[in-house]
Structure formats: structure tokens, C-alpha cells
Write an enzyme that holds these catalytic residues in place. Structure first.
Site, PDB file in Angstrom:
ATOM      1  N   HIS A 136      28.522  24.130  28.339  1.00 13.84           N
ATOM      2  CA  HIS A 136      28.634  23.787  29.748  1.00 13.84           C
ATOM      3  C   HIS A 136      30.090  23.739  30.183  1.00 13.84           C
ATOM      4  O   HIS A 136      30.978  23.475  29.365  1.00 13.84           O
ATOM      5  CB  HIS A 136      27.958  22.441  30.012  1.00 13.84           C
ATOM      6  CG  HIS A 136      26.590  22.352  29.408  1.00 13.84           C
ATOM      7  ND1 HIS A 136      26.351  21.731  28.191  1.00 13.84           N
ATOM      8  CD2 HIS A 136      25.396  22.834  29.822  1.00 13.84           C
ATOM      9  CE1 HIS A 136      25.069  21.831  27.893  1.00 13.84           C
ATOM     10  NE2 HIS A 136      24.464  22.493  28.868  1.00 13.84           N
ATOM     11  N   SER A 189      20.003  22.423  31.738  1.00 19.97           N
ATOM     12  CA  SER A 189      21.163  21.535  31.647  1.00 19.97           C
ATOM     13  C   SER A 189      22.274  21.866  32.637  1.00 19.97           C
ATOM     14  O   SER A 189      23.160  21.044  32.861  1.00 19.97           O
ATOM     15  CB  SER A 189      21.725  21.554  30.220  1.00 19.97           C
ATOM     16  OG  SER A 189      22.045  22.873  29.820  1.00 19.97           O
ATOM     17  N   ASP A 199      31.738  21.407  26.553  1.00 24.73           N
ATOM     18  CA  ASP A 199      31.140  21.041  25.266  1.00 24.73           C
ATOM     19  C   ASP A 199      30.597  22.216  24.453  1.00 24.73           C
ATOM     20  O   ASP A 199      29.826  22.019  23.524  1.00 24.73           O
ATOM     21  CB  ASP A 199      30.002  20.036  25.499  1.00 24.73           C
ATOM     22  CG  ASP A 199      28.873  20.622  26.351  1.00 24.73           C
ATOM     23  OD1 ASP A 199      28.967  21.799  26.746  1.00 24.73           O
ATOM     24  OD2 ASP A 199      27.897  19.898  26.623  1.00 24.73           O
TER      25      ASP A 199
END
Length: 416
Positions: free
Chosen positions: A376, A67, A373
Site C-alpha cells: 500500500h 485494502s 508497507d
């Protein structure tokens, strides 16, 4: 090769032995085979290595990872009835003004790297949110997917570790790449030419550890995975070089103990488990150990491939100043609270409700936060981190940015 300048470099790698701190969820354990009784034991390992400077003038970028690097492949692993991570508002609100599959409010590191070299954003292999449209892979392609581990799915299954993110490991991504390559360059010699002028980003590791820790595995057991993860990354590098790759950037781990999700999931009442910045010490030491072992492995891999540039990207030290002195970098809302989340203070994170799902909310002005979040970083933090990589001291060997085009539009210059 005239584009290569070989130099002798002494690399100082600090190896630490760790003091084990009590951890929530019965994770108290000794790192038996590399820990000692003292708080720190610092060892300087001096290596003299012949290493080429990183090659500039890249014509394309190929991304592999999780991610931190995914630019939209997560859409492929979603469905209208059950959208996954990072594909719902407010993701993407800062720069793209809509979700793109990036786990950020805007651009991520691979975006800033591409812009800095005058290249377009690296498109996702699976077409992102516009899967019906043919993606243009002339300037590169991104295979990274949210939740991707380094190790194969079978590794986790054998150890009873739940795995909600299947069929996206490093091996899967390399397989997708090999399937696509003939359509990009037709012949083996053309493929080698393509890859020789490309920058490859190979970013893995974080999910292997968090997946096991959240399943209740002890720190000692998770630490034992590090050599396996590092060896797998090295195998991936060798595989890419055999295909023709010449410049491969391999990032290390972020300071895991400073991420709001870790701080929430492993919260402790013992103040001694936290450093002066409020980060949990034991996850950061796990990250440091991963980074140290990775650097040792990369040094060995460089000796096997002296004509390739294998670049270590020091995410840990490039981002650590944000946590030590956030206001100095404009992060006046702090470094340890997520901008988007469903939890209360101090971290604004819920371990059961992700950003994008009710009742999660996003605060205004994400650029005032380090974290987006829980896992990240914000676009603002990624911008500064990338600047440290490309213009600062946080790549080994230093990546050559001397060939960055001076005829680049404002959109692609100066990390704007």
C-alpha cells in the site's frame, strides 16, 4: 436530466501483446492467447461513445473493495489473540495517530475524495474499532475489507488456492449493502433518490491475482482469470445501477511490478526483467492487461446504461510518475522501498513478517516514501494520486468537481 451533459468521446485504448520474461518460482509461461513473439504490438481501438459527464454534488459515498479502500472493517475480521493486517501500530500514525484499520500511515484515497467533496470520512460497515457504538451512515458507508477478492471463495477453493480471507468478496459486500439499504431509505423510491445523489466506489482486482500468484499459479493461468474478474466487476456495476446508483467510480490496477512486496517475492537475477525505474515488467503488464480489459468492459456497460456515469479511475497512470521521477514529487527516499517492514535493502520488505509485527520497523518521515508497507502507498502518495484523479486527467469520463463546496473547513479542503 439537467445535471447530465452528454458528449461524444473518442476513447483510445492501447492493447499490448507482451513478451514473456523469465520469472522466479517457475512462472515462465507464454500468455498464449493474447501474446505474440514481438516485444510490443500496439493497437489503437477507437470507440465513439455517448457518455454523460460524471455527476457532481454528491450527498454520500458508498465504498466497496479491498485494502486500498477499507476504512476499518478489518477490525471485524480480527481477534485480540490474532489481529490481522493494518490494525496495529504504526498504521495510522501520520493523521489519526492510532490504527484505524486503514492500510496506510494515514488517509487513503476514499478519505481524500470525501474531504474534497466536503463529506465526512466514510465509516466502515462493521463499525471499525468502535463496534459498540452505532455508526452514522447518513453520509455513506464503506463495505471494503482487507484481502477481499472480486471472485467468490469457491473459485479459489476449486483451484486449490489457499484463502485466508473468506466471506468478504464483492458478492458478500453487495449482500451487506442490500441488507442495510432498507434501514437507510425505507422505501424503494427513497433508496433510488439516495443512490442517485451518491458516489459509489467499486475497487477490486488485485487480490484475485496476487492470491493465485503467491500460490504458485503460472502467469498464464492468472492471466486467464482477468476476463472473469472484469465480468464480475461489470455484474456488480449492473446490480448497483438496478438499485438506483447513477455515478460509479471503478479504479484500475496499480502498477503491480513497482510494489515492494512483488519486487521481493518475485525477485530475479535477470536484469532484463526490470524496467528503467526498477519495476518488474511482467506484473506491470498483467496490470495493464487487466486495466485494458476493464476499460473495454466499462465502455460496453456505458452503452447499456447511457444515463449513468461509470467512471474509470486510472490508478496505474496516476501513480506511475512517482516511480519514474520520485524526487520530483518530494519522495526523496525513493519509490521502491517500503517505509514500514522487516526486510533488508533494497525493498525493506519481508514476505513472512508484515508491518506492525516484530521485528518490523517504520522509518521516520513517511511522506518521503511512495510505499508504506510493501503493498500500500503512503498518505502522501495517496494524496497526490487522488489529486490526479479529481483535478487531473486520470478519470474517464472526467469526474465533475465543480460542485465542491466552497464553504468547507480547512480540514476538508485542498487535500491538506
Amino acid at each position: 436530466d439537467e445535471s447530465l451533459h452528454v458528449y461524444k468521446k473518442k476513447a483510445f485504448i492501447n492493447l499490448f501483446s507482451f513478451k514473456v520474461f523469465p520469472v522466479a518460482f517457475s512462472m515462465v509461461s507464454s500468455f498464449s492467447y493474447f501474446l505474440h513473439r514481438h516485444t510490443f504490438l500496439r493497437i489503437s481501438l477507437i470507440l465513439t461513445i455517448s457518455t454523460p459527464y460524471a455527476i457532481g454534488c454528491y450527498t454520500s459515498i458508498f465504498g466497496f473493495g479491498d485494502s486500498l479502500t477499507d476504512t476499518g472493517n478489518s477490525y471485524h475480521f480480527s481477534s485480540p489473540s490474532y489481529p490481522r493486517d493494518c490494525v496495529l501500530p504504526p498504521y495510522g500514525e501520520t493523521y489519526f495517530h492510532h490504527p484505524t484499520g486503514r492500510c496506510c500511515d494515514g488517509r487513503i484515497i476514499i478519505d481524500f475524495i470525501a474531504q474534497n467533496f466536503g463529506l465526512p470520512f466514510v465509516p466502515p460497515y462493521f463499525g471499525g474499532s468502535n463496534a459498540s457504538e452505532a455508526a452514522d451512515f447518513e453520509k455513506g458507508v464503506n463495505f471494503a475489507v482487507v484481502g477481499a477478492p472480486t471472485l467468490d471463495d469457491s473459485f479459489f477453493e476449486e483451484r486449490g488456492i489457499p484463502n485466508a480471507f473468506t466471506n468478504r468478496s464483492m458478492r458478500c459486500q453487495l449482500s451487506w449493502f442490500k441488507d442495510l439499504l432498507p434501514s437507510l431509505c425505507l422505501t424503494s423510491s427513497n433508496c433510488k433518490k439516495l443512490l442517485q445523489s451518491s458516489l459509489i466506489i467499486l475497487e477490486f482486482g488485485g487480490n484475485d491475482y496476487m492470491r493465485a500468484l503467491s500460490a504458485g499459479k503460472t502467469v498464464e493461468e492468472v492471466q486467464s482469470y482477468v476476463p472473469l474478474v472484469v465480468n464480475a466487476i461489470s455484474s456488480g456495476i449492473n446490480e448497483l445501477i438496478e438499485l438506483g446508483a447513477r455515478t460509479i467510480m471503478v479504479p484500475g490496477s496499480l502498477p503491480l511490478g513497482c510494489l515492494p512486496y512483488y519486487l521481493t517475492y518475485f525477485i530475479s537475477s535477470d536484469e532484463e526483467e526490470y524496467d528503467s525505474s526498477g519495476c518488474l515488467i511482467w506484473p506491470n503488464k498483467l496490470a495493464q492487461y487487466h486495466n485494458e480489459q476493464l476499460q473495454i468492459e466499462l465502455n460496453q456497460t456505458r452503452q447499456l446504461h447511457p444515463h449513468s456515469a461509470i467512471i474509470y479511475a486510472d490508478f496505474y497512470n496516476a501513480s506511475m510518475p512517482f516511480y519514474i521521477s520520485p524526487s520530483k514529487f518530494g519522495f526523496t527516499k525513493g519509490a521502491l522501498a517500503a517505509c514500514c517492514g522487516a526486510g533488508g535493502p533494497p525493498y525493506h520488505v519481508s514476505t513472512s513478517v508484515a508491518c506492525g509485527y516484530p521485528p518490523a520497523t517504520a522509518f521516520e518521515d513517511p511522506f518521503l516514501y511512495v510505499n508504506w508497507d510493501g503493498f500500500h502507498l503512503t498518505e502522501a502518495a495517496y494524496r497526490l494520486l487522488t489529486k490526479g484523479l479529481l483535478e487531473g486527467p486520470y478519470t474517464i469520463p472526467r469526474i465533475n468537481t465543480s460542485c465542491v463546496s466552497t464553504v468547507v473547513s480547512a480540514e476538508y479542503s485542498d487535500f491538506d
